[in-house]
Design an enzyme around this catalytic site. Structure first.
Site, PDB file in Angstrom:
ATOM      1  N   GLU A   1    -111.492  29.178 -81.628  1.00 21.93           N
ATOM      2  CA  GLU A   1    -111.288  30.162 -80.572  1.00 21.93           C
ATOM      3  C   GLU A   1    -111.295  31.568 -81.177  1.00 21.93           C
ATOM      4  O   GLU A   1    -111.282  31.735 -82.396  1.00 21.93           O
ATOM      5  CB  GLU A   1    -109.961  29.908 -79.847  1.00 21.93           C
ATOM      6  CG  GLU A   1    -109.891  28.561 -79.154  1.00 21.93           C
ATOM      7  CD  GLU A   1    -108.589  28.364 -78.390  1.00 21.93           C
ATOM      8  OE1 GLU A   1    -107.769  29.308 -78.378  1.00 21.93           O
ATOM      9  OE2 GLU A   1    -108.406  27.281 -77.810  1.00 21.93           O
TER      10      GLU A   1
ATOM     11  N   SER B   1    -108.926  29.018 -88.301  1.00 22.99           N
ATOM     12  CA  SER B   1    -108.175  28.134 -89.195  1.00 22.99           C
ATOM     13  C   SER B   1    -106.727  27.976 -88.751  1.00 22.99           C
ATOM     14  O   SER B   1    -106.072  26.986 -89.082  1.00 22.99           O
ATOM     15  CB  SER B   1    -108.234  28.682 -90.626  1.00 22.99           C
ATOM     16  OG  SER B   1    -109.564  28.687 -91.098  1.00 22.99           O
TER      17      SER B   1
ATOM     18  N   ILE C   1    -119.450  27.497 -81.305  1.00 26.09           N
ATOM     19  CA  ILE C   1    -119.520  26.049 -81.205  1.00 26.09           C
ATOM     20  C   ILE C   1    -120.954  25.600 -81.507  1.00 26.09           C
ATOM     21  O   ILE C   1    -121.868  25.797 -80.689  1.00 26.09           O
ATOM     22  CB  ILE C   1    -119.067  25.566 -79.812  1.00 26.09           C
ATOM     23  CG1 ILE C   1    -117.664  26.107 -79.504  1.00 26.09           C
ATOM     24  CG2 ILE C   1    -119.115  24.046 -79.741  1.00 26.09           C
ATOM     25  CD1 ILE C   1    -116.618  25.767 -80.543  1.00 26.09           C
ATOM     26  N   THR C   2    -121.144  25.010 -82.673  1.00 27.06           N
ATOM     27  CA  THR C   2    -122.469  24.522 -83.071  1.00 27.06           C
ATOM     28  C   THR C   2    -122.907  23.401 -82.141  1.00 27.06           C
ATOM     29  O   THR C   2    -122.130  22.494 -81.832  1.00 27.06           O
ATOM     30  CB  THR C   2    -122.436  24.021 -84.521  1.00 27.06           C
ATOM     31  OG1 THR C   2    -122.012  25.083 -85.374  1.00 27.06           O
ATOM     32  CG2 THR C   2    -123.810  23.543 -84.972  1.00 27.06           C
TER      33      THR C   2
ATOM     34  N   GLY D   1    -116.443  16.844 -92.060  1.00 31.18           N
ATOM     35  CA  GLY D   1    -117.274  18.032 -91.894  1.00 31.18           C
ATOM     36  C   GLY D   1    -117.395  18.830 -93.177  1.00 31.18           C
ATOM     37  O   GLY D   1    -118.467  19.343 -93.508  1.00 31.18           O
ATOM     38  N   ARG D   2    -116.295  18.939 -93.926  1.00 26.95           N
ATOM     39  CA  ARG D   2    -116.331  19.686 -95.182  1.00 26.95           C
ATOM     40  C   ARG D   2    -117.177  18.984 -96.238  1.00 26.95           C
ATOM     41  O   ARG D   2    -117.815  19.632 -97.072  1.00 26.95           O
ATOM     42  CB  ARG D   2    -114.906  19.909 -95.684  1.00 26.95           C
ATOM     43  CG  ARG D   2    -114.174  20.966 -94.878  1.00 26.95           C
ATOM     44  CD  ARG D   2    -112.685  21.004 -95.131  1.00 26.95           C
ATOM     45  NE  ARG D   2    -112.058  22.008 -94.280  1.00 26.95           N
ATOM     46  CZ  ARG D   2    -110.791  22.002 -93.898  1.00 26.95           C
ATOM     47  NH1 ARG D   2    -109.991  21.009 -94.291  1.00 26.95           N
ATOM     48  NH2 ARG D   2    -110.321  22.948 -93.110  1.00 26.95           N
TER      49      ARG D   2
ATOM     50  N   GLY E   1    -137.450  38.426-108.643  1.00 24.07           N
ATOM     51  CA  GLY E   1    -137.789  39.820-108.407  1.00 24.07           C
ATOM     52  C   GLY E   1    -138.210  40.068-106.969  1.00 24.07           C
ATOM     53  O   GLY E   1    -137.618  39.531-106.028  1.00 24.07           O
TER      54      GLY E   1
ATOM     55  N   GLU F   1    -116.064  25.289 -91.422  1.00 24.92           N
ATOM     56  CA  GLU F   1    -115.027  24.269 -91.647  1.00 24.92           C
ATOM     57  C   GLU F   1    -113.878  24.793 -92.507  1.00 24.92           C
ATOM     58  O   GLU F   1    -113.238  24.052 -93.239  1.00 24.92           O
ATOM     59  CB  GLU F   1    -115.605  22.995 -92.298  1.00 24.92           C
ATOM     60  CG  GLU F   1    -116.982  22.568 -91.875  1.00 24.92           C
ATOM     61  CD  GLU F   1    -117.137  22.360 -90.371  1.00 24.92           C
ATOM     62  OE1 GLU F   1    -116.165  22.578 -89.625  1.00 24.92           O
ATOM     63  OE2 GLU F   1    -118.232  21.987 -89.945  1.00 24.92           O
TER      64      GLU F   1
END
Length: 390
Positions: free
Chosen positions: A126, A131, A156-157, A242-243, A339, A363
Protein backbone atom coordinates in the site's frame (compact mmCIF):
# COMPACT_ATOMS: atom_id res chain seq x y z
CA UNK A 1 25.18 -30.36 -1.52
CA UNK A 2 24.63 -28.25 -4.63
CA UNK A 3 25.28 -30.83 -7.34
CA UNK A 4 22.29 -30.85 -9.66
CA UNK A 5 20.24 -34.00 -9.99
CA UNK A 6 19.50 -35.35 -13.44
CA UNK A 7 15.99 -33.94 -13.18
CA UNK A 8 17.33 -30.50 -12.19
CA UNK A 9 19.78 -30.53 -15.08
CA UNK A 10 16.92 -31.28 -17.46
CA UNK A 11 14.73 -28.45 -16.15
CA UNK A 12 17.68 -26.03 -16.34
CA UNK A 13 18.29 -26.96 -19.98
CA UNK A 14 14.58 -26.73 -20.76
CA UNK A 15 14.40 -23.24 -19.22
CA UNK A 16 17.47 -22.18 -21.21
CA UNK A 17 16.13 -23.53 -24.50
CA UNK A 18 12.61 -22.15 -24.05
CA UNK A 19 14.00 -18.81 -22.91
CA UNK A 20 16.15 -18.48 -26.03
CA UNK A 21 13.38 -19.61 -28.36
CA UNK A 22 10.31 -17.94 -26.83
CA UNK A 23 11.42 -15.07 -24.59
CA UNK A 24 14.49 -13.53 -26.20
CA UNK A 25 12.93 -12.58 -29.59
CA UNK A 26 10.42 -10.21 -27.93
CA UNK A 27 12.40 -8.81 -25.03
CA UNK A 28 13.62 -5.54 -26.58
CA UNK A 29 10.21 -4.65 -28.02
CA UNK A 30 8.44 -5.45 -24.75
CA UNK A 31 10.89 -3.28 -22.80
CA UNK A 32 10.81 -0.35 -25.25
CA UNK A 33 7.02 -0.28 -25.65
CA UNK A 34 5.99 -1.42 -22.12
CA UNK A 35 4.22 -4.49 -23.52
CA UNK A 36 2.99 -7.30 -21.28
CA UNK A 37 3.12 -10.27 -23.65
CA UNK A 38 0.65 -12.88 -22.41
CA UNK A 39 1.33 -15.15 -25.39
CA UNK A 40 4.95 -15.59 -24.32
CA UNK A 41 3.90 -16.41 -20.78
CA UNK A 42 1.29 -18.91 -21.94
CA UNK A 43 4.01 -20.73 -23.86
CA UNK A 44 6.06 -20.96 -20.67
CA UNK A 45 3.07 -22.59 -19.03
CA UNK A 46 2.67 -25.03 -21.91
CA UNK A 47 6.35 -25.92 -21.62
CA UNK A 48 5.97 -26.75 -17.92
CA UNK A 49 8.08 -23.93 -16.48
CA UNK A 50 5.46 -22.35 -14.23
CA UNK A 51 4.29 -24.93 -11.69
CA UNK A 52 7.65 -26.20 -10.46
CA UNK A 53 6.97 -26.44 -6.68
CA UNK A 54 3.26 -27.24 -7.04
CA UNK A 55 2.12 -30.81 -6.38
CA UNK A 56 1.27 -32.96 -9.39
CA UNK A 57 -2.26 -33.57 -8.13
CA UNK A 58 -2.90 -29.85 -8.66
CA UNK A 59 -1.26 -29.66 -12.08
CA UNK A 60 2.30 -28.80 -11.04
CA UNK A 61 5.62 -30.57 -11.50
CA UNK A 62 6.46 -31.15 -7.81
CA UNK A 63 10.11 -30.31 -8.47
CA UNK A 64 10.76 -28.12 -5.45
CA UNK A 65 12.38 -24.74 -4.93
CA UNK A 66 15.85 -25.73 -6.18
CA UNK A 67 14.49 -26.52 -9.63
CA UNK A 68 12.44 -23.33 -9.61
CA UNK A 69 15.54 -21.27 -8.76
CA UNK A 70 17.26 -22.73 -11.84
CA UNK A 71 14.31 -21.62 -13.97
CA UNK A 72 14.48 -18.13 -12.46
CA UNK A 73 18.20 -17.91 -13.24
CA UNK A 74 17.86 -18.99 -16.87
CA UNK A 75 14.96 -16.61 -17.54
CA UNK A 76 16.65 -13.84 -15.54
CA UNK A 77 19.56 -13.97 -17.99
CA UNK A 78 17.17 -12.88 -20.72
CA UNK A 79 14.28 -10.85 -19.30
CA UNK A 80 13.67 -9.76 -15.72
CA UNK A 81 10.08 -8.84 -16.56
CA UNK A 82 9.23 -12.42 -17.56
CA UNK A 83 11.19 -13.77 -14.60
CA UNK A 84 9.31 -11.38 -12.32
CA UNK A 85 5.97 -12.56 -13.67
CA UNK A 86 6.97 -16.14 -12.93
CA UNK A 87 8.10 -15.34 -9.38
CA UNK A 88 4.71 -13.76 -8.62
CA UNK A 89 2.68 -16.43 -10.42
CA UNK A 90 4.52 -19.38 -8.88
CA UNK A 91 6.42 -18.11 -5.85
CA UNK A 92 3.85 -15.76 -4.34
CA UNK A 93 0.43 -16.78 -5.64
CA UNK A 94 0.39 -20.50 -6.50
CA UNK A 95 2.70 -21.55 -3.65
CA UNK A 96 0.66 -19.49 -1.20
CA UNK A 97 -2.62 -21.03 -2.35
CA UNK A 98 -1.10 -24.52 -2.08
CA UNK A 99 0.03 -23.92 1.50
CA UNK A 100 -2.87 -21.92 2.91
CA UNK A 101 -6.05 -22.17 0.83
CA UNK A 102 -8.93 -24.60 1.16
CA UNK A 103 -9.06 -27.70 -0.99
CA UNK A 104 -11.82 -26.10 -3.01
CA UNK A 105 -9.67 -23.06 -3.83
CA UNK A 106 -6.68 -25.25 -4.66
CA UNK A 107 -8.76 -27.28 -7.11
CA UNK A 108 -10.23 -24.12 -8.59
CA UNK A 109 -7.02 -22.18 -9.24
CA UNK A 110 -3.77 -24.14 -9.10
CA UNK A 111 -4.12 -26.07 -12.37
CA UNK A 112 -5.06 -22.89 -14.23
CA UNK A 113 -2.15 -20.96 -12.72
CA UNK A 114 0.38 -23.67 -13.63
CA UNK A 115 -0.76 -23.59 -17.25
CA UNK A 116 -1.05 -19.77 -17.28
CA UNK A 117 -4.68 -20.21 -18.25
CA UNK A 118 -5.21 -17.88 -15.30
CA UNK A 119 -2.86 -15.19 -13.98
CA UNK A 120 -2.49 -14.30 -10.32
CA UNK A 121 -1.44 -11.19 -8.41
CA UNK A 122 -0.43 -10.57 -4.80
CA UNK A 123 -2.15 -7.54 -3.25
CA UNK A 124 -0.08 -6.62 -0.21
CA UNK A 125 1.71 -3.30 -0.80
CA UNK A 126 0.00 0.00 0.00
CA UNK A 127 0.97 3.67 -0.24
CA UNK A 128 1.99 3.78 3.42
CA UNK A 129 2.41 0.06 4.11
CA UNK A 130 5.19 -1.57 2.13
CA UNK A 131 7.54 -3.46 4.39
CA UNK A 132 5.60 -2.13 7.41
CA UNK A 133 2.72 -4.54 6.89
CA UNK A 134 1.19 -3.69 10.28
CA UNK A 135 0.42 -0.19 8.93
CA UNK A 136 -2.00 -1.68 6.37
CA UNK A 137 -5.17 0.38 5.97
CA UNK A 138 -7.20 -1.89 3.67
CA UNK A 139 -10.00 -3.31 5.83
CA UNK A 140 -12.03 -6.49 5.91
CA UNK A 141 -15.35 -6.13 7.75
CA UNK A 142 -17.49 -9.15 8.59
CA UNK A 143 -21.06 -8.99 7.25
CA UNK A 144 -22.88 -12.22 8.07
CA UNK A 145 -21.18 -15.02 6.13
CA UNK A 146 -19.46 -12.49 3.88
CA UNK A 147 -16.68 -9.93 4.10
CA UNK A 148 -16.61 -6.38 2.78
CA UNK A 149 -13.15 -5.26 1.59
CA UNK A 150 -12.25 -1.58 1.29
CA UNK A 151 -8.90 -0.02 0.48
CA UNK A 152 -6.21 0.47 -2.15
CA UNK A 153 -3.05 -1.41 -3.15
CA UNK A 154 -0.20 -0.12 -5.32
CA UNK A 155 2.66 -1.57 -7.37
CA UNK A 156 0.77 -4.82 -7.82
CA UNK A 157 2.63 -6.93 -10.40
CA UNK A 158 0.20 -8.58 -12.87
CA UNK A 159 -2.58 -6.49 -11.31
CA UNK A 160 -4.28 -5.37 -14.54
CA UNK A 161 -4.18 -8.79 -16.19
CA UNK A 162 -4.79 -11.08 -13.21
CA UNK A 163 -7.75 -13.43 -12.96
CA UNK A 164 -7.26 -14.07 -9.24
CA UNK A 165 -5.87 -11.86 -6.50
CA UNK A 166 -4.51 -12.72 -3.07
CA UNK A 167 -5.75 -9.81 -0.98
CA UNK A 168 -4.46 -8.92 2.48
CA UNK A 169 -6.71 -6.79 4.66
CA UNK A 170 -6.99 -5.71 8.29
CA UNK A 171 -9.86 -7.49 10.03
CA UNK A 172 -9.04 -6.20 13.54
CA UNK A 173 -7.01 -2.95 13.63
CA UNK A 174 -6.48 -3.14 17.40
CA UNK A 175 -4.45 -6.32 16.93
CA UNK A 176 -2.20 -4.69 14.31
CA UNK A 177 -0.34 -7.39 12.33
CA UNK A 178 -2.21 -10.13 14.22
CA UNK A 179 -5.47 -8.84 12.76
CA UNK A 180 -4.44 -9.11 9.09
CA UNK A 181 -6.39 -11.72 7.12
CA UNK A 182 -5.79 -13.17 3.65
CA UNK A 183 -8.34 -13.84 0.92
CA UNK A 184 -8.29 -15.48 -2.52
CA UNK A 185 -10.48 -13.32 -4.76
CA UNK A 186 -11.53 -13.55 -8.44
CA UNK A 187 -10.71 -10.21 -10.05
CA UNK A 188 -14.14 -10.00 -11.68
CA UNK A 189 -15.63 -9.54 -8.20
CA UNK A 190 -17.97 -6.57 -7.92
CA UNK A 191 -16.21 -3.67 -6.20
CA UNK A 192 -12.71 -4.48 -7.48
CA UNK A 193 -11.22 -1.87 -9.79
CA UNK A 194 -7.71 -1.55 -11.21
CA UNK A 195 -5.64 0.83 -13.29
CA UNK A 196 -2.15 0.80 -14.77
CA UNK A 197 0.63 2.64 -12.95
CA UNK A 198 0.90 5.68 -15.21
CA UNK A 199 4.54 6.79 -15.04
CA UNK A 200 7.10 4.62 -16.87
CA UNK A 201 9.16 2.40 -14.60
CA UNK A 202 12.95 2.58 -14.54
CA UNK A 203 13.13 -1.13 -15.36
CA UNK A 204 10.92 -4.22 -15.72
CA UNK A 205 9.01 -2.36 -18.41
CA UNK A 206 7.66 -5.57 -19.93
CA UNK A 207 5.84 -6.29 -16.67
CA UNK A 208 2.36 -5.17 -15.66
CA UNK A 209 2.05 -2.96 -12.56
CA UNK A 210 -1.28 -1.75 -11.21
CA UNK A 211 -3.15 0.16 -8.60
CA UNK A 212 -5.98 -2.00 -7.28
CA UNK A 213 -9.00 -0.49 -5.52
CA UNK A 214 -11.55 -2.28 -3.33
CA UNK A 215 -14.85 -0.49 -2.84
CA UNK A 216 -17.27 -2.52 -0.69
CA UNK A 217 -16.08 -5.65 -2.46
CA UNK A 218 -18.23 -8.44 -1.08
CA UNK A 219 -16.68 -11.89 -0.89
CA UNK A 220 -17.76 -15.09 0.92
CA UNK A 221 -15.93 -16.39 3.96
CA UNK A 222 -14.94 -19.41 1.83
CA UNK A 223 -12.46 -17.09 0.07
CA UNK A 224 -10.45 -16.72 3.29
CA UNK A 225 -7.02 -18.38 3.45
CA UNK A 226 -6.04 -19.59 6.89
CA UNK A 227 -7.74 -18.37 10.04
CA UNK A 228 -8.78 -14.81 10.81
CA UNK A 229 -5.56 -13.03 11.77
CA UNK A 230 -3.30 -15.47 9.91
CA UNK A 231 -2.68 -13.00 7.09
CA UNK A 232 0.70 -11.83 8.34
CA UNK A 233 1.95 -15.43 8.54
CA UNK A 234 0.52 -16.12 5.09
CA UNK A 235 2.29 -13.09 3.64
CA UNK A 236 5.65 -13.83 5.26
CA UNK A 237 5.66 -17.48 4.18
CA UNK A 238 4.95 -16.45 0.60
CA UNK A 239 7.63 -13.77 0.68
CA UNK A 240 10.27 -16.42 1.39
CA UNK A 241 9.36 -18.00 -1.96
CA UNK A 242 9.16 -14.62 -3.67
CA UNK A 243 12.58 -13.59 -2.37
CA UNK A 244 14.07 -16.81 -3.70
CA UNK A 245 12.66 -15.80 -7.08
CA UNK A 246 14.38 -12.43 -6.82
CA UNK A 247 17.68 -14.02 -5.76
CA UNK A 248 17.55 -16.50 -8.64
CA UNK A 249 16.75 -13.69 -11.06
CA UNK A 250 19.67 -11.61 -9.79
CA UNK A 251 21.99 -14.57 -10.32
CA UNK A 252 20.71 -14.72 -13.90
CA UNK A 253 21.36 -11.01 -14.55
CA UNK A 254 24.83 -11.34 -13.01
CA UNK A 255 25.64 -14.40 -15.14
CA UNK A 256 24.47 -12.65 -18.32
CA UNK A 257 26.74 -9.67 -17.55
CA UNK A 258 29.74 -11.92 -16.95
CA UNK A 259 29.11 -13.86 -20.17
CA UNK A 260 28.87 -10.59 -22.12
CA UNK A 261 32.08 -9.25 -20.57
CA UNK A 262 34.06 -12.42 -21.28
CA UNK A 263 32.91 -12.43 -24.90
CA UNK A 264 33.73 -8.72 -25.35
CA UNK A 265 37.11 -9.02 -23.62
CA UNK A 266 38.07 -11.82 -26.01
CA UNK A 267 37.06 -9.95 -29.17
CA UNK A 268 37.89 -6.33 -28.42
CA UNK A 269 41.49 -5.26 -29.04
CA UNK A 270 43.16 -2.28 -27.39
CA UNK A 271 46.83 -1.22 -27.41
CA UNK A 272 47.71 -4.12 -29.71
CA UNK A 273 46.24 -6.95 -27.62
CA UNK A 274 42.98 -8.41 -26.41
CA UNK A 275 41.11 -6.27 -23.91
CA UNK A 276 41.02 -9.34 -21.68
CA UNK A 277 44.81 -9.39 -21.49
CA UNK A 278 44.79 -6.10 -19.58
CA UNK A 279 45.30 -6.86 -15.88
CA UNK A 280 42.60 -4.46 -14.68
CA UNK A 281 40.08 -6.16 -16.94
CA UNK A 282 41.18 -9.56 -15.63
CA UNK A 283 40.59 -8.34 -12.07
CA UNK A 284 37.07 -7.22 -13.02
CA UNK A 285 36.27 -10.57 -14.60
CA UNK A 286 37.71 -12.55 -11.69
CA UNK A 287 35.78 -10.54 -9.11
CA UNK A 288 32.59 -10.83 -11.13
CA UNK A 289 33.02 -14.62 -11.34
CA UNK A 290 33.79 -14.92 -7.63
CA UNK A 291 30.70 -13.02 -6.48
CA UNK A 292 28.51 -14.87 -8.99
CA UNK A 293 29.58 -18.23 -7.58
CA UNK A 294 28.91 -16.99 -4.04
CA UNK A 295 25.42 -15.81 -5.07
CA UNK A 296 24.61 -19.17 -6.62
CA UNK A 297 25.74 -21.02 -3.50
CA UNK A 298 23.73 -18.81 -1.14
CA UNK A 299 20.61 -19.09 -3.29
CA UNK A 300 20.86 -22.86 -3.71
CA UNK A 301 21.50 -23.29 0.02
CA UNK A 302 18.31 -21.38 0.84
CA UNK A 303 16.32 -23.36 -1.75
CA UNK A 304 17.73 -26.66 -0.45
CA UNK A 305 16.64 -25.80 3.10
CA UNK A 306 13.16 -24.86 1.86
CA UNK A 307 12.86 -28.17 0.01
CA UNK A 308 13.86 -30.00 3.21
CA UNK A 309 11.00 -28.28 5.06
CA UNK A 310 13.37 -26.33 7.30
CA UNK A 311 13.06 -22.73 8.48
CA UNK A 312 15.09 -20.66 6.03
CA UNK A 313 13.99 -17.04 6.36
CA UNK A 314 17.48 -15.82 7.31
CA UNK A 315 19.11 -17.82 4.50
CA UNK A 316 16.57 -16.57 1.95
CA UNK A 317 17.09 -12.95 2.99
CA UNK A 318 20.86 -13.42 2.89
CA UNK A 319 20.67 -14.82 -0.63
CA UNK A 320 18.33 -12.07 -1.78
CA UNK A 321 20.44 -9.29 -0.25
CA UNK A 322 23.82 -10.50 -1.44
CA UNK A 323 22.84 -11.63 -4.92
CA UNK A 324 21.02 -8.40 -5.80
CA UNK A 325 23.77 -6.12 -4.50
CA UNK A 326 26.65 -7.91 -6.23
CA UNK A 327 24.58 -8.20 -9.42
CA UNK A 328 24.05 -4.43 -9.31
CA UNK A 329 27.82 -3.97 -9.07
CA UNK A 330 28.32 -6.45 -11.93
CA UNK A 331 25.96 -4.55 -14.24
CA UNK A 332 27.80 -1.32 -13.49
CA UNK A 333 31.19 -2.91 -14.16
CA UNK A 334 29.89 -4.52 -17.36
CA UNK A 335 28.79 -1.16 -18.77
CA UNK A 336 32.16 0.41 -17.92
CA UNK A 337 33.99 -2.50 -19.55
CA UNK A 338 31.93 -2.16 -22.74
CA UNK A 339 32.34 1.61 -22.85
CA UNK A 340 29.99 3.39 -25.26
CA UNK A 341 28.58 0.06 -26.42
CA UNK A 342 27.26 -0.59 -22.95
CA UNK A 343 25.63 2.81 -22.77
CA UNK A 344 23.07 2.25 -25.53
CA UNK A 345 20.48 -0.42 -26.10
CA UNK A 346 22.26 -2.16 -28.97
CA UNK A 347 23.51 -4.29 -26.08
CA UNK A 348 21.19 -5.53 -23.28
CA UNK A 349 23.49 -4.22 -20.54
CA UNK A 350 21.65 -0.93 -20.09
CA UNK A 351 18.43 -2.91 -19.56
CA UNK A 352 20.13 -5.14 -16.99
CA UNK A 353 21.36 -1.96 -15.29
CA UNK A 354 17.81 -0.59 -15.05
CA UNK A 355 16.21 -3.90 -14.10
CA UNK A 356 18.57 -4.81 -11.26
CA UNK A 357 17.48 -1.79 -9.22
CA UNK A 358 14.00 -3.28 -9.02
CA UNK A 359 15.41 -6.53 -7.70
CA UNK A 360 17.09 -4.62 -4.87
CA UNK A 361 13.65 -3.27 -3.92
CA UNK A 362 11.12 -6.02 -4.68
CA UNK A 363 9.96 -8.30 -1.83
CA UNK A 364 11.66 -6.02 0.69
CA UNK A 365 14.55 -3.64 0.03
CA UNK A 366 18.16 -4.35 0.96
CA UNK A 367 17.73 -2.45 4.22
CA UNK A 368 14.76 -4.61 5.17
CA UNK A 369 16.75 -7.78 4.41
CA UNK A 370 19.50 -6.55 6.72
CA UNK A 371 16.95 -6.03 9.50
CA UNK A 372 15.54 -9.53 9.01
CA UNK A 373 19.00 -11.09 9.11
CA UNK A 374 20.21 -9.12 12.14
CA UNK A 375 17.07 -9.74 14.18
CA UNK A 376 17.27 -13.45 13.47
CA UNK A 377 20.93 -13.50 14.54
CA UNK A 378 20.19 -11.63 17.77
CA UNK A 379 17.04 -13.49 18.75
CA UNK A 380 14.63 -12.17 21.35
CA UNK A 381 15.80 -9.71 24.00
CA UNK A 382 16.36 -11.94 27.05
CA UNK A 383 15.81 -9.01 29.37
CA UNK A 384 12.42 -8.41 27.81
CA UNK A 385 11.57 -12.10 28.08
CA UNK A 386 12.41 -12.07 31.79
CA UNK A 387 10.36 -8.88 32.27
CA UNK A 388 7.39 -10.45 30.50
CA UNK A 389 7.81 -13.52 32.70
CA UNK A 390 7.15 -11.39 35.77
Amino acid sequence: MFDLSEEEQKIKKLAHDIGEKIVRPDVRKSDAERIFNRDVLSKLGEAGLVGGPIQKCYGGLELGQRAQVLIYEELGKIDSSVRGFLAVQTGLVASCIQEWASEELKQQWLGLLCKVEAIGCYCLTEEHAGSDVAAMSTTATRDGNDWLINGKKIWITNGNVADVALVFAQADPEKKHKGITAFCVPTDSSGLRREKMAAPELGHRGADHARVYFEDMRIPDSARMGEIGDGFRVAMSALDCGRLGVAGGAVGVHAACLDACIDFARRRRQFGKRLGDQQMIQKTLADMHMTLEASRCLTMKAATLKDAGMKATREVSTAKLYSTEVAAKATHEAILLHGGRGYNNDYPLERYYRDIVGLEIYEGSSNIQRLIIARDLLGRDLGQVLEEGK
